[in-house]
Design a protein around this motif. Structure first.
Motif, PDB file in Angstrom:
ATOM      1  N   TYR A 322      -6.012  11.145   7.630  1.00  0.00           N
ATOM      2  CA  TYR A 322      -4.604  10.868   7.344  1.00  0.00           C
ATOM      3  C   TYR A 322      -4.037  11.905   6.382  1.00  0.00           C
ATOM      4  O   TYR A 322      -2.889  12.346   6.514  1.00  0.00           O
ATOM      5  N   GLN A 323      -4.835  12.293   5.378  1.00  0.00           N
ATOM      6  CA  GLN A 323      -4.381  13.325   4.441  1.00  0.00           C
ATOM      7  C   GLN A 323      -4.131  14.647   5.157  1.00  0.00           C
ATOM      8  O   GLN A 323      -3.184  15.372   4.846  1.00  0.00           O
ATOM      9  N   GLU A 324      -4.961  14.947   6.156  1.00  0.00           N
ATOM     10  CA  GLU A 324      -4.763  16.167   6.938  1.00  0.00           C
ATOM     11  C   GLU A 324      -3.504  16.064   7.797  1.00  0.00           C
ATOM     12  O   GLU A 324      -2.800  17.054   8.014  1.00  0.00           O
ATOM     13  N   THR A 325      -3.214  14.871   8.266  1.00  0.00           N
ATOM     14  CA  THR A 325      -1.974  14.651   9.023  1.00  0.00           C
ATOM     15  C   THR A 325      -0.768  14.982   8.152  1.00  0.00           C
ATOM     16  O   THR A 325       0.177  15.645   8.600  1.00  0.00           O
ATOM     17  N   ILE A 326      -0.814  14.542   6.890  1.00  0.00           N
ATOM     18  CA  ILE A 326       0.292  14.795   5.964  1.00  0.00           C
ATOM     19  C   ILE A 326       0.437  16.285   5.675  1.00  0.00           C
ATOM     20  O   ILE A 326       1.549  16.834   5.685  1.00  0.00           O
ATOM     21  N   ALA A 338       1.451   7.877   7.220  1.00  0.00           N
ATOM     22  CA  ALA A 338       0.060   8.075   6.783  1.00  0.00           C
ATOM     23  C   ALA A 338      -0.239   7.530   5.389  1.00  0.00           C
ATOM     24  O   ALA A 338      -1.313   6.938   5.186  1.00  0.00           O
ATOM     25  N   PRO A 339       0.647   7.679   4.380  1.00  0.00           N
ATOM     26  CA  PRO A 339       0.326   7.120   3.058  1.00  0.00           C
ATOM     27  C   PRO A 339       0.074   5.612   3.085  1.00  0.00           C
ATOM     28  O   PRO A 339      -0.755   5.109   2.313  1.00  0.00           O
ATOM     29  N   TYR A 340       0.797   4.908   3.941  1.00  0.00           N
ATOM     30  CA  TYR A 340       0.544   3.462   4.058  1.00  0.00           C
ATOM     31  C   TYR A 340      -0.877   3.212   4.549  1.00  0.00           C
ATOM     32  O   TYR A 340      -1.608   2.369   3.995  1.00  0.00           O
ATOM     33  N   TRP A 341      -1.288   3.951   5.564  1.00  0.00           N
ATOM     34  CA  TRP A 341      -2.622   3.735   6.125  1.00  0.00           C
ATOM     35  C   TRP A 341      -3.717   4.189   5.160  1.00  0.00           C
ATOM     36  O   TRP A 341      -4.802   3.584   5.114  1.00  0.00           O
ATOM     37  N   ILE A 342      -3.431   5.209   4.366  1.00  0.00           N
ATOM     38  CA  ILE A 342      -4.386   5.613   3.330  1.00  0.00           C
ATOM     39  C   ILE A 342      -4.569   4.470   2.330  1.00  0.00           C
ATOM     40  O   ILE A 342      -5.687   4.152   1.906  1.00  0.00           O
ATOM     41  N   ALA A 343      -3.448   3.839   1.965  1.00  0.00           N
ATOM     42  CA  ALA A 343      -3.520   2.700   1.039  1.00  0.00           C
ATOM     43  C   ALA A 343      -4.303   1.540   1.652  1.00  0.00           C
ATOM     44  O   ALA A 343      -5.116   0.897   0.969  1.00  0.00           O
ATOM     45  N   VAL A 344      -4.093   1.274   2.932  1.00  0.00           N
ATOM     46  CA  VAL A 344      -4.821   0.197   3.603  1.00  0.00           C
ATOM     47  C   VAL A 344      -6.316   0.486   3.594  1.00  0.00           C
ATOM     48  O   VAL A 344      -7.144  -0.398   3.301  1.00  0.00           O
ATOM     49  N   ASP A 357      -1.083   1.118  -6.361  1.00  0.00           N
ATOM     50  CA  ASP A 357      -0.240   2.264  -6.741  1.00  0.00           C
ATOM     51  C   ASP A 357       0.271   3.001  -5.504  1.00  0.00           C
ATOM     52  O   ASP A 357       1.445   3.386  -5.436  1.00  0.00           O
ATOM     53  N   GLN A 358      -0.610   3.199  -4.521  1.00  0.00           N
ATOM     54  CA  GLN A 358      -0.224   3.910  -3.298  1.00  0.00           C
ATOM     55  C   GLN A 358       0.830   3.125  -2.507  1.00  0.00           C
ATOM     56  O   GLN A 358       1.803   3.694  -2.001  1.00  0.00           O
TER      57      GLN A 358
END
Length: 398
Positions: A322-326, A338-344, A357-358
Motif C-alpha cells: 500500500y505504501q508503494e501504491t501511495i 491506501a492510508p485507510y487500508w494501512i491503518a486497518v 493516529d492513522q
C-alpha cells in the motif's frame, strides 16, 4: 467534369485530410475537424442542389461517413445530434437500381429534346445536347458499374446506433442487412458490432456465441482487439471468474502487443482473486508490473498485490504494498484509499495506538471519502482498545 463533381472531389480531399489529422498521434485535431466541417458544407450543397442524382447519392453516403467521424471526436454530451444527422444521411442513400433507372430516364429524355432542337433549327443547342447526352451516357455506365451502396449504408447505420448506445436497434439493423453484405470487411463489422452489443448488455450466451463465430472467420483482426477483453469483463462482473480468465487469456494470446494487454493481465488477476487463487493472482500482478505498464494499469496491479496480502492476513507485506501504491501512483483513487487500508492492517497487527493516529489523519484529510464510515468505526474501536473508552464511544456514536 461538372462543377458538382469537382466539388465532390474537393470534399473527398478535405475529408481525407481531416481524418488523417484526427487519427494521427500528433495530428492537429482542430484543423482536422475544420476540414471535415468544410467537406460537410460542400456535400450538403451538392445534396440540396439535386442536379446530379447519382452524385447526390454518393454525397449522402460520404456525408454519413464525415458526420460519423466528427461525432467520434466530439465531446460525448454533444454527439447525439451529430449521430442522428449521420443516420439520416445513410438512410437517404438510394438503391443502385433506383439510381440506374433514374439515370436511364434522364438519358432517354435527350431524344425528344434533340428532335425539338432540330425542328427549331437550333444547331448550337443540338450540339450542346449531344455533348450532354454523351456525358450522361458515360455516367449511366459508371452508375451501372458501381456496387450498390444501400447495404453498406445500413451497416454504417447499425454502427451509429451501437455508438449511440441503442444496442437493440443496432442489432435489428445488422441482422436485417447481414445477408446483403458482400465484402469480408463488411461481414466482419456486422458480426463484431452485433457481438459487442450483446457483451455490453451482459447477454452472456449470445455474446459468447458471437465471439466464437468471429474468431472462426476473423481471428486477430485489429477491429476486435477489445472484444475478448469486453467479454471477459462481462463474465467477471457476473461473478463467472473462470470464464473471465479464459477470455483475458485469449486477449493476451491473440493481441499480445495490443493496447489492452496490460488491462487484460490486471483483470485476469482480479478474476483469480475471485476464485481465491491468490498465488496465481500475485504472479499475474507481479508479471504485469515487470512489463512497465501504464500508470492506469500499474496502479491496479500494485493495489491488487496489496489487497491480496491483506486478504491473506500478510499484514506487513500488505502495508509495504500500500505504501508503494501511495509513492508510485499519487493522486489515484487507490493511493487515496491506501492510508485507510494501512491503518486497518496496522490494527490487525495489534498496534491500535498507531492505527488510531492513522485513521484520525485519514478521516481529517478525506472528508468526502466513501470509506469514512468504516474508518470512523475502526477509529472508535482502536480508541476503546487503547483505554480511551469515552472518546472511543463518542467516535462510534457519530
Amino acid at each position: 467534369v461538372t462543377f458538382d463533381s469537382s466539388e465532390d472531389l474537393l470534399a473527398l480531399t478535405l475529408a481525407t485530410q481531416g481524418v488523417e489529422a484526427l487519427t494521427k498521434d500528433c495530428g492537429d485535431k482542430e484543423s482536422g475537424l475544420a476540414n471535415l466541417q468544410e467537406a460537410e458544407e460542400i456535400l450538403r450543397g451538392i445534396i440540396a442542389g439535386k442536379k446530379d442524382l447519382a452524385l447526390v447519392n454518393d454525397a449522402n453516403f460520404q456525408l454519413g461517413e464525415i458526420l460519423s467521424m466528427r461525432a467520434a471526436f466530439t465531446p460525448e454530451a454533444d454527439r447525439q445530434p451529430i449521430y442522428e444527422q449521420a443516420a439520416a444521411a445513410y438512410m437517404a442513400v438510394l438503391p443502385k437500381e433506383t439510381i440506374v433507372a433514374m439515370q436511364d430516364e434522364k438519358v432517354k429524355s435527350f431524344a425528344a429534346r434533340k428532335r425539338a432542337a432540330l425542328a427549331a433549327r437550333d444547331i448550337a443547342l443540338k450540339k450542346r445536347l449531344d455533348l450532354e447526352n454523351e456525358r450522361e451516357l458515360r455516367k449511366l455506365a459508371e452508375v451501372g458499374a458501381k456496387p450498390d451502396q444501400t447495404a453498406p449504408a445500413l451497416l454504417k447505420l447499425g454502427e451509429i446506433l451501437f455508438n449511440a448506445g441503442k444496442y437493440n436497434s443496432s442489432r435489428v439493423v445488422l441482422n436485417h442487412v447481414s445477408p446483403f453484405l458482400s465484402t469480408p470487411d463488411e461481414k466482419m463489422r456486422a458480426v463484431y458490432f452485433r457481438t459487442m452489443g450483446y457483451a455490453v448488455q451482459g447477454a452472456a450466451e449470445p455474446a459468447a456465441k458471437g465471439y466464437e463465430g468471429f474468431q472462426a472467420e476473423f481471428k486477430g483482426k485489429p477491429l476486435a482487439e477489445n472484444l475478448p477483453f469486453v467479454i471477459g469483463n462481462m463474465f467477471l462482473s457476473q461473478g463467472d471468474s473462470e470464464s473471465a480468465i479464459r477470455y483475458f487469456d485469449e486477449s493476451l494470446q491473440i493481441y499480445p502487443q495490443g493496447r489492452l494487454a496490460g488491462l487484460s493481465v490486471a483483470q485476469k488477476a482480479q478474476a483469480q482473486v475471485g476464485l481465491k487463487q491468490y498465488e496465481e493472482a500475485l504472479k499475474t500482478f507481479t508479471d504485469c508490473l515487470a512489463n512497465n505498464p501504464t500508470p492506469e494499469v500499474g496502479v491496479v496491479a500494485q493495489s491488487g498485490i496489496a489487497n491480496i496480502h491483506r486478504d491473506t492476513a500478510n499484514w506487513d507485506a500488505a502495508i509495504a504494498a500500500y505504501q508503494e501504491t501511495i509513492s508510485k501512483y499519487p493522486g489515484t483513487p487507490q493511493a487515496t484509499d491506501a492510508p485507510y487500508w494501512i491503518a486497518v492492517c496496522t490494527q490487525q497487527k495489534g498496534d491500535n495506538a498507531a492505527a488510531a493516529d492513522q485513521l484520525a489523519k485519514f478521516i481529517s484529510e478525506n472528508p468526502g471519502n466513501a470509506l469514512i464510515p468504516l474508518a470512523t468505526f475502526a477509529l472508535g474501536n482502536a480508541q476503546v482498545a487503547t483505554g480511551k473508552k469515552d472518546e472511543g464511544l463518542a467516535t462510534l456514536a457519530k
